[in-house]
Design an enzyme around this catalytic site. Structure first.
Site, mmCIF file in Angstrom:
data_model
loop_
_atom_site.group_PDB
_atom_site.id
_atom_site.type_symbol
_atom_site.label_atom_id
_atom_site.label_comp_id
_atom_site.label_asym_id
_atom_site.label_seq_id
_atom_site.Cartn_x
_atom_site.Cartn_y
_atom_site.Cartn_z
ATOM 1 N N HIS A 1 -49.948 4.345 -17.186
ATOM 2 C CA HIS A 1 -50.229 3.943 -18.557
ATOM 3 C C HIS A 1 -49.862 5.064 -19.536
ATOM 4 C CE1 HIS A 1 -52.819 1.152 -16.310
ATOM 5 N NE2 HIS A 1 -52.695 0.350 -17.338
ATOM 6 N N ASP B 1 -45.283 -4.988 -14.209
ATOM 7 C CA ASP B 1 -46.461 -4.493 -14.904
ATOM 8 C C ASP B 1 -46.075 -4.449 -16.385
ATOM 9 O OD1 ASP B 1 -48.971 -3.472 -15.388
ATOM 10 O OD2 ASP B 1 -48.831 -1.891 -13.881
#
Length: 643
Positions: free
Chosen positions: A249, A333
C-alpha cells in the site's frame, strides 16, 4: 513441485468433491465429447457478439465510489446512495463490478438499497447489453471486515489457532450468508499468503499460518464456506505476499526467490485451491526479479524497478495459467496502491496488466471526485485505442470477458431477474452468529506461559489494572468486565481500571501497578520495530510495570492482541496469552454493531470463563538484545502451555 502428504490428500479429496458436485457431470454420460461446445459457452459467445468493444472493456473494470468530493479540498461525503455523478458514471462506463468499502456500508438496509440503485443505473443505461454488477468487498473476517453491522469473525490466524479447520468453514459460511443477504456476491478472501516473515507489516494475522499445509487446510475450508454460501471466493495475493517486509500500500516490495523456491512453499496453497475450484485469484504488487526480469524506470524516483506480478506475463500466464492450470478470473489488487501508482505510468499499467493475462482491473480510489470519474472513462477509451491500433488483439479482450461472464453465469449474475430477490437482513449480526464467533475466539486464545496465575479468582473488591499500549483498545476492558459479571464469574465489586501507556501516564501506571491485585498488560503491535522501546514508549513502560508489580508481590498477565511475535518480548510476565487480533472500539457495541471478540475473550479467559485451548499457528522467534528476531525459535508452531 514438492508437496507433502497432506497437500496430496487435500487435492485428492477436494478434487473428488468438486467432480461429485459438478452439475454438468452425469453418471449416465461417462464420456463427453471435447469437440462439442457447451451450451453455456455458446450463450456467452452469443452475448459477447452483441457487445460493443467499450462494453466488453467495461466488464473488465471493478471500480469504487467511496467518498464524494467535488474538489480535493472538500471535506467529503460518504457515498451511501447513488448520486447523480455515480449514476452517470455507471451508465456511461458499464463497469463489470463495484468494490465496496466501509464508507459505503453504514446500515444494512442502506447497503441493500445502494446496491439496488447501482444495478438500476446499469439496467437503465443506453447500450446493447445490460449485465448486473459484480459487487465485491474485503470481508476477510477478523481485522479486515468492511461491514459495520454484522458478524466480524475472528480472522485467519485465530482460526488456525483453534486447531479445528471446520471453524474456517463456519466463519466463511456466516460471512457468505450475510453478504448474500445484502446482494454482495464476491468476497476478496481468503488470504492464502504464508506469513513466513515475522517482520511482514501487512499480512501478519491475516494469514492462517507460516506453514503451507496449514494455510492450505484452513483456506480450503474457508473457500468451501464462501462457495456453499453462494459467494465468489478470491485467493490473494498471488504468488505470495507473506515473505515481504514492505507494505505494497505504501511501497514496492521485492521477493528474491526463484520459481523453484516458490513451488516449495508459496505456491502450495494456491495450487491446492486451484485444484479445488477457486473462482478468482488476486495478484500481488510485488517484484520477483528471479522470475520476471523485465525492468521499468520509476516515474517518481527514476530508479530501475522490475515489473511486479500484477504486470508479469511470466507469472500470470506462464505460471498461473499454464503450469498451475488456473482457468478462472484473475483480478488485480488495487491499482491505486503506492506500489503501482508511484512507479508506473497509468496507461502502461493498463496495457501491461492486460498483456500479462489479467481479466479484471481493480481501479479503486479512496476519493471519488470528477478527476477519478474521468480516470475510469479514460481507462475504457485508452484500452479501446490499444485494440483499435492493433497493440492488443480484440480476441485477448474476449478471452477475459468470457471468463468474467462465465463466472457471473455460475453465480446467477447474468440476468437482473436472478439478482432481484427478497433478502432477510435479520440474519446479519444475529445472536447465533455472535455466539459462534465468541466460542471460536475462546478456542483460539493461546496460553504460552502460566506461573500459577490463570485462572485468577477475583474476589470482592479486588482491583484489576489493565494497561493498554493503544488507547483505542481501552473499551475492551469494560466489555469483558460486563460479560464476566453477567456470567457471575466475578462480583460487581471488582474494579477494572484501564489506562493507556504513554509518556504522560508512565508514573501513573507504575503507581497503580504497585497497588493492584492483578495487572493485565495488553500489547498491540503491527510491526517488528514496535518491540524496541526506542520506537515504542508503551513497551518500555510495560517493562517497568512488570518490575514494579513484582516488587509489590502483584502478578502480571501479558496479552498479545495483534501480531503474536511480541509474546517473546515480555518473558518476565507471570502469564502470557495470544489472541491474534483487535480493532479500535470507542463505545460498547450495541444494536447489531460488529465487534472483534478475540481480545475480550482473552481477558475473560484470565478469570476462568474458558480454558485457553489454542495453539500457535506460527513459530515465535527469540529476540536478541537489540529486540531483533533471531534464528532461535522460542515457541514452536503448535506450542501451548499446559494449565
Amino acid at each position: 513441485m514438492k508437496n507433502t502428504f497432506l497437500h496430496y490428500a487435500l487435492r485428492i479429496v477436494l478434487g473428488a468433491a468438486v467432480l461429485s458436485t459438478c452439475a454438468s457431470c452425469s453418471a449416465s454420460d461417462p464420456e463427453i465429447s471435447q469437440d462439442t461446445p457447451e451450451p453455456e459457452t455458446d450463450q456467452i459467445a452469443d452475448l459477447i457478439s452483441t457487445m460493443s468493444l467499450e462494453e466488453k472493456i467495461g466488464q473488465m473494470l471493478t471500480v469504487s465510489y467511496r467518498t464524494w468530493k467535488q474538489t480535493q479540498e472538500d471535506e467529503g461525503m460518504k457515498i451511501t446512495h447513488v448520486t447523480d455523478e455515480v449514476r452517470k458514471s455507471l451508465s456511461e462506463v458499464h463497469p463489470g463490478g463495484v468494490i465496496l468499502f466501509a464508507e459505503n456500508c453504514q446500515e444494512n438496509e442502506q447497503i441493500a438499497q445502494l446496491l439496488g440503485e447501482m444495478n438500476e443505473a446499469v439496467k437503465d443505461s443506453d447500450g446493447s447489453v445490460h449485465i448486473p454488477l459484480l459487487f465485491s468487498i474485503d470481508q476477510e473476517g477478523g481485522v479486515i471486515a468492511r461491514l459495520t453491522k454484522g458478524t466480524k469473525g475472528i480472522g485467519n490466524m485465530a482460526l488456525a489457532a483453534t486447531g479445528d479447520p471446520e471453524n474456517a468453514y463456519r466463519e466463511a459460511q456466516t460471512i457468505a450468508s450475510e453478504l448474500s443477504a445484502l446482494s454482495i456476491n464476491a468476497d476478496f478472501a481468503p488470504v492464502m499468503d504464508i506469513n513466513s516473515n515475522p517482520a511482514n507489516p501487512v499480512i501478519g494475522i491475516r494469514s492462517f499460518s507460516d506453514d503451507p499445509d496449514t494455510v492450505s487446510e484452513y483456506g480450503m475450508q474457508f473457500l468451501k464456506g464462501l462457495q456453499d454460501g453462494g459467494v465468489i471466493s478470491t485467493l490473494k495475493h498471488f504468488p505470495g505476499h507473506g515473505d515481504t517486509d514492505t507494505d505494497s500500500h505504501t511501497g514496492l516490495p521485492k521477493v528474491d526467490r526463484s520459481y523453484e523456491e516458490l513451488k516449495e512453499r508459496e505456491l502450495i496453497p494456491f495450487q491446492a485451491m486451484i485444484d479445488a475450484g477457486a473462482d478468482m485469484i488476486m495478484t500481488a504488487h510485488i517484484q520477483y526479479p528471479q522470475i520476471e526480469k523485465e525492468t521499468y524506470t520509476s516515474v517518481s524516483t527514476g530508479e530501475t524497478v522490475y515489473l511486479p506480478a500484477t504486470m508479469s506475463k511470466t507469472i500470470l500466464t506462464d505460471i498461473l495459467r499454464r503450469d498451475m492450470g488456473f482457468e478462472g478470473v484473475i483480478v488485480t489488487d488495487s491499482l491505486d496502491m503506492d506500489a503501482i501508482k508511484e512507479h508506473y505510468d497509468y496507461d502502461d499499467i493498463c496495457r501491461k496488466t492486460i498483456e500479462a493475462g489479467v481479466d479484471i482491473l481493480l481501479v479503486s480510489s479512496e476519493v471519488t471526485d470528477p478527476a477519478y470519474l474521468e480516470k475510469i472513462s479514460h481507462t475504457v477509451s485508452y484500452i479501446a485505442s490499444l485494440v483499435n491500433d492493433g497493440t492488443i488483439p480484440e480476441s485477448r479482450i474476449d478471452e477475459s470477458v468470457t471468463r468474467i461472464l462465465k463466472l457471473k453465469k455460475k453465480y446467477g449474475l447474468l440476468s437482473f431477474d436472478e439478482t432481484e430477490r427478497s433478502s432477510d437482513l435479520s440474519i446479519i449480526g444475529s445472536e447465533a452468529g455472535h455466539e459462534a464467533e465468541w466460542k471460536m475466539a475462546q478456542q483460539a486464545v493461546t496460553m504460552l506461559k502460566n506461573d500459577d496465575v490463570i485462572p485468577f479468582k477475583a474476589e470482592d473488591h479486588r482491583k484489576i489494572l489493565m494497561i493498554f499500549s493503544h488507547s483505542s483498545r481501552l473499551v475492551n476492558a469494560e466489555f469483558a468486565r460486563k460479560r464476566l459479571i453477567a456470567e457471575k464469574i466475578i462480583p460487581e465489586s471488582v474494579t477494572f481500571e484501564a489506562v493507556a501507556a504513554d509518556a504522560d501516564t508512565q508514573q501513573e501506571c507504575l503507581k497503580k501497578a504497585s497497588a493492584a491485585d492483578l495487572v493485565i498488560l495488553v500489547s498491540t503491535i503491527f510491526s517488528a520495530d514496535a518491540m524496541n522501546p526506542q520506537n515504542n514508549t508503551a513497551s518500555a513502560i510495560f517493562d517497568r510495570v512488570i518490575d514494579a508489580a513484582h516488587r509489590s508481590g502483584t502478578k502480571t498477565v501479558m496479552i498479545s492482541s495483534y501480531l503474536p511475535y511480541d509474546t517473546a518480548r515480555y518473558q518476565n510476565a507471570d502469564a502470557i496469552l495470544a489472541s491474534y487480533g483487535s480493532v479500535p472500539i470507542y463505545v460498547l457495541p450495541e444494536n447489531g454493531e460488529t465487534y472483534l471478540a478475540n481480545l475480550p475473550a482473552a481477558i475473560c479467559a484470565v478469570f476462568g470463563e474458558s480454558e485457553p485451548g489454542g495453539s500457535l499457528p506460527v513459530d515465535i522467534p527469540a529476540l536478541n538484545s537489540r529486540y531483533e528476531f533471531t534464528d532461535e525459535i522460542l515457541y514452536p508452531r503448535g506450542f501451548r502451555a499446559e494449565n
